[in-house]
Design a protein around this motif. Sequence first.
Motif, PDB file in Angstrom:
ATOM      1  N   MET A   1       0.853  -1.189   0.000  1.00 46.27           N
ATOM      2  CA  MET A   1       0.000   0.000   0.000  1.00 46.27           C
ATOM      3  C   MET A   1       0.893   1.245   0.000  1.00 46.27           C
ATOM      4  O   MET A   1       1.864   1.324   0.749  1.00 46.27           O
ATOM      5  N   GLY A   2       0.564   2.186  -0.881  1.00 47.89           N
ATOM      6  CA  GLY A   2       1.347   3.406  -0.957  1.00 47.89           C
ATOM      7  C   GLY A   2       0.622   4.466  -1.754  1.00 47.89           C
ATOM      8  O   GLY A   2      -0.559   4.308  -2.114  1.00 47.89           O
ATOM      9  N   ILE A   3       1.318   5.547  -2.020  1.00 43.24           N
ATOM     10  CA  ILE A   3       0.745   6.692  -2.735  1.00 43.24           C
ATOM     11  C   ILE A   3       1.645   7.022  -3.920  1.00 43.24           C
ATOM     12  O   ILE A   3       2.860   7.176  -3.762  1.00 43.24           O
ATOM     13  N   PHE A   4       1.053   7.123  -5.112  1.00 47.65           N
ATOM     14  CA  PHE A   4       1.772   7.587  -6.294  1.00 47.65           C
ATOM     15  C   PHE A   4       1.438   9.063  -6.518  1.00 47.65           C
ATOM     16  O   PHE A   4       0.269   9.461  -6.434  1.00 47.65           O
ATOM     17  N   LEU A   5       2.470   9.862  -6.802  1.00 47.31           N
ATOM     18  CA  LEU A   5       2.294  11.280  -7.096  1.00 47.31           C
ATOM     19  C   LEU A   5       2.814  11.547  -8.498  1.00 47.31           C
ATOM     20  O   LEU A   5       3.976  11.260  -8.812  1.00 47.31           O
ATOM     21  N   LEU A   6       1.938  12.054  -9.359  1.00 45.99           N
ATOM     22  CA  LEU A   6       2.288  12.320 -10.755  1.00 45.99           C
ATOM     23  C   LEU A   6       2.368  13.822 -10.983  1.00 45.99           C
ATOM     24  O   LEU A   6       1.448  14.558 -10.605  1.00 45.99           O
ATOM     25  N   LYS A   7       3.468  14.256 -11.594  1.00 42.76           N
ATOM     26  CA  LYS A   7       3.584  15.659 -11.965  1.00 42.76           C
ATOM     27  C   LYS A   7       2.642  15.957 -13.135  1.00 42.76           C
ATOM     28  O   LYS A   7       2.214  15.045 -13.856  1.00 42.76           O
ATOM     29  N   SER A   8       2.347  17.220 -13.320  1.00 43.31           N
ATOM     30  CA  SER A   8       1.443  17.631 -14.397  1.00 43.31           C
ATOM     31  C   SER A   8       1.959  17.140 -15.745  1.00 43.31           C
ATOM     32  O   SER A   8       3.146  17.242 -16.058  1.00 43.31           O
ATOM     33  N   GLY A   9       1.053  16.549 -16.542  1.00 46.02           N
ATOM     34  CA  GLY A   9       1.399  16.116 -17.888  1.00 46.02           C
ATOM     35  C   GLY A   9       2.147  14.801 -17.964  1.00 46.02           C
ATOM     36  O   GLY A   9       2.598  14.409 -19.039  1.00 46.02           O
ATOM     37  N   THR A  10       2.278  14.095 -16.845  1.00 42.31           N
ATOM     38  CA  THR A  10       3.015  12.837 -16.856  1.00 42.31           C
ATOM     39  C   THR A  10       2.069  11.635 -16.831  1.00 42.31           C
ATOM     40  O   THR A  10       0.870  11.775 -16.592  1.00 42.31           O
ATOM     41  N   SER A  11       2.638  10.456 -17.072  1.00 35.44           N
ATOM     42  CA  SER A  11       1.853   9.224 -17.125  1.00 35.44           C
ATOM     43  C   SER A  11       2.620   8.086 -16.476  1.00 35.44           C
ATOM     44  O   SER A  11       3.850   8.093 -16.440  1.00 35.44           O
ATOM     45  N   ILE A  12       1.865   7.120 -15.975  1.00 36.74           N
ATOM     46  CA  ILE A  12       2.429   5.803 -15.695  1.00 36.74           C
ATOM     47  C   ILE A  12       2.076   4.965 -16.918  1.00 36.74           C
ATOM     48  O   ILE A  12       0.896   4.748 -17.201  1.00 36.74           O
ATOM     49  N   PRO A  13       3.085   4.526 -17.685  1.00 32.74           N
ATOM     50  CA  PRO A  13       2.795   3.871 -18.970  1.00 32.74           C
ATOM     51  C   PRO A  13       1.970   2.598 -18.793  1.00 32.74           C
ATOM     52  O   PRO A  13       1.868   2.039 -17.697  1.00 32.74           O
ATOM     53  N   LEU A  14       1.412   2.136 -19.907  1.00 34.33           N
ATOM     54  CA  LEU A  14       0.619   0.912 -19.909  1.00 34.33           C
ATOM     55  C   LEU A  14       1.459  -0.246 -19.362  1.00 34.33           C
ATOM     56  O   LEU A  14       2.549  -0.520 -19.850  1.00 34.33           O
ATOM     57  N   HIS A  15       0.937  -0.902 -18.328  1.00 37.64           N
ATOM     58  CA  HIS A  15       1.677  -1.969 -17.657  1.00 37.64           C
ATOM     59  C   HIS A  15       0.702  -2.990 -17.095  1.00 37.64           C
ATOM     60  O   HIS A  15      -0.499  -2.738 -17.015  1.00 37.64           O
ATOM     61  N   ASP A  16       1.233  -4.146 -16.690  1.00 40.31           N
ATOM     62  CA  ASP A  16       0.369  -5.210 -16.186  1.00 40.31           C
ATOM     63  C   ASP A  16       0.621  -5.495 -14.707  1.00 40.31           C
ATOM     64  O   ASP A  16       1.533  -4.929 -14.094  1.00 40.31           O
ATOM     65  N   HIS A  17      -0.230  -6.374 -14.160  1.00 31.13           N
ATOM     66  CA  HIS A  17      -0.174  -6.773 -12.747  1.00 31.13           C
ATOM     67  C   HIS A  17      -0.411  -8.278 -12.699  1.00 31.13           C
ATOM     68  O   HIS A  17      -1.523  -8.722 -12.401  1.00 31.13           O
ATOM     69  N   PRO A  18       0.609  -9.092 -13.011  1.00 30.79           N
ATOM     70  CA  PRO A  18       0.399 -10.538 -13.198  1.00 30.79           C
ATOM     71  C   PRO A  18      -0.174 -11.224 -11.948  1.00 30.79           C
ATOM     72  O   PRO A  18       0.434 -11.231 -10.883  1.00 30.79           O
ATOM     73  N   GLY A  19      -1.383 -11.784 -12.124  1.00 29.07           N
ATOM     74  CA  GLY A  19      -2.001 -12.526 -11.028  1.00 29.07           C
ATOM     75  C   GLY A  19      -2.368 -11.684  -9.819  1.00 29.07           C
ATOM     76  O   GLY A  19      -2.529 -12.211  -8.714  1.00 29.07           O
ATOM     77  N   MET A  20      -2.544 -10.381 -10.009  1.00 27.87           N
ATOM     78  CA  MET A  20      -2.710  -9.472  -8.869  1.00 27.87           C
ATOM     79  C   MET A  20      -4.065  -8.767  -8.887  1.00 27.87           C
ATOM     80  O   MET A  20      -4.652  -8.531  -9.931  1.00 27.87           O
ATOM     81  N   TYR A  21      -4.516  -8.425  -7.688  1.00 25.17           N
ATOM     82  CA  TYR A  21      -5.658  -7.537  -7.493  1.00 25.17           C
ATOM     83  C   TYR A  21      -5.123  -6.124  -7.239  1.00 25.17           C
ATOM     84  O   TYR A  21      -3.982  -5.953  -6.790  1.00 25.17           O
ATOM     85  N   GLY A  22      -5.953  -5.130  -7.507  1.00 20.85           N
ATOM     86  CA  GLY A  22      -5.535  -3.761  -7.236  1.00 20.85           C
ATOM     87  C   GLY A  22      -6.717  -2.861  -6.951  1.00 20.85           C
ATOM     88  O   GLY A  22      -7.852  -3.159  -7.334  1.00 20.85           O
ATOM     89  N   MET A  23      -6.429  -1.767  -6.244  1.00 21.17           N
ATOM     90  CA  MET A  23      -7.453  -0.772  -5.943  1.00 21.17           C
ATOM     91  C   MET A  23      -6.760   0.580  -5.868  1.00 21.17           C
ATOM     92  O   MET A  23      -5.722   0.722  -5.221  1.00 21.17           O
ATOM     93  N   LEU A  24      -7.326   1.556  -6.551  1.00 25.41           N
ATOM     94  CA  LEU A  24      -6.693   2.863  -6.706  1.00 25.41           C
ATOM     95  C   LEU A  24      -7.713   3.941  -6.379  1.00 25.41           C
ATOM     96  O   LEU A  24      -8.817   3.922  -6.911  1.00 25.41           O
ATOM     97  N   LYS A  25      -7.342   4.876  -5.505  1.00 24.00           N
ATOM     98  CA  LYS A  25      -8.255   5.977  -5.125  1.00 24.00           C
ATOM     99  C   LYS A  25      -7.547   7.308  -5.274  1.00 24.00           C
ATOM    100  O   LYS A  25      -6.512   7.557  -4.647  1.00 24.00           O
ATOM    101  N   VAL A  26      -8.100   8.197  -6.110  1.00 19.84           N
ATOM    102  CA  VAL A  26      -7.498   9.513  -6.333  1.00 19.84           C
ATOM    103  C   VAL A  26      -7.663  10.379  -5.080  1.00 19.84           C
ATOM    104  O   VAL A  26      -8.740  10.439  -4.476  1.00 19.84           O
ATOM    105  N   LEU A  27      -6.577  11.062  -4.705  1.00 18.08           N
ATOM    106  CA  LEU A  27      -6.566  11.906  -3.503  1.00 18.08           C
ATOM    107  C   LEU A  27      -6.650  13.389  -3.845  1.00 18.08           C
ATOM    108  O   LEU A  27      -7.259  14.156  -3.126  1.00 18.08           O
TER     109      LEU A  27
END
Length: 242
Positions: free
Chosen positions: A90-116
């Motif tokens: 569990m953690g927090i990702f911080l993205l600068k303006s105009g940036t992206s986390i590129p298309l990627h996978d999560h092999p065999g994983m569950y995920g949940m993402l909430k914008v702050l």
Amino acid sequence: ILHSSMSSLVQRIARQALVTFRNPPRIGEEAGRSFLENHGQLKSLMSEVSAADLKLVPPKADSSGGTSPARSYQPPVTYMHICETDHFSMGIFLLKSGTSIPLHDHPGMYGMLKVLYGKVRISCFDRLQRPSPPQAHTDSLRLSVLRSTGEFTPESGPCVLYPDRDNLHQIDAVDGPTAFMDILAPPYDPDNGRDCHYYTVLTEAEGQGAGQPGQEMWLREISQPADFWCGAESYPGPQVYL
């Protein structure tokens, strides 16, 4: 006296994540009622979390415009580690303006993402089980279907991914900097076959209707893009005890 951290929202989320993902369904196995109820409770708790709960202060708008040479060497994305067990991270990702986390996978994983704070655009893909075309002569192509594209703000509910649904995604910062809280279960672990792979979309030449949900697309696995890397920041919020 109970320490305030022990009853914080982030503490309750972490404990619920531990209960939820301690014994999740195996790949291809139907989820039982207990898992579905716990997963629903986790999603409900994640719906409530805010930047203030994590003592996160949105950055002030940059009035200078452009990118200074000094700032161009800063990572486009940073990560605040909150906690990690064998069952989830569990953690927090911080993205600068105009940036992206590129298309990627999560092999065999569950995920949940909430914008702050801020706004993100998330494009989710599912991998389809179909052989590559003969002319591909490579194992790097993956036939996938665009499942959804949507924008998320702090008022939105969490974006949820599953081992077999919405598992590949790209996350773009929209109209300024943004941050989101992220749970992955189990955590990435290259030694156990859970490494992160990056992809690019191969669009058809005619391109009509490209980017529509339900559209099948070939994805090519690529190396981590040179303009994407992730730095680290200290987490300022309540401590988590597990």
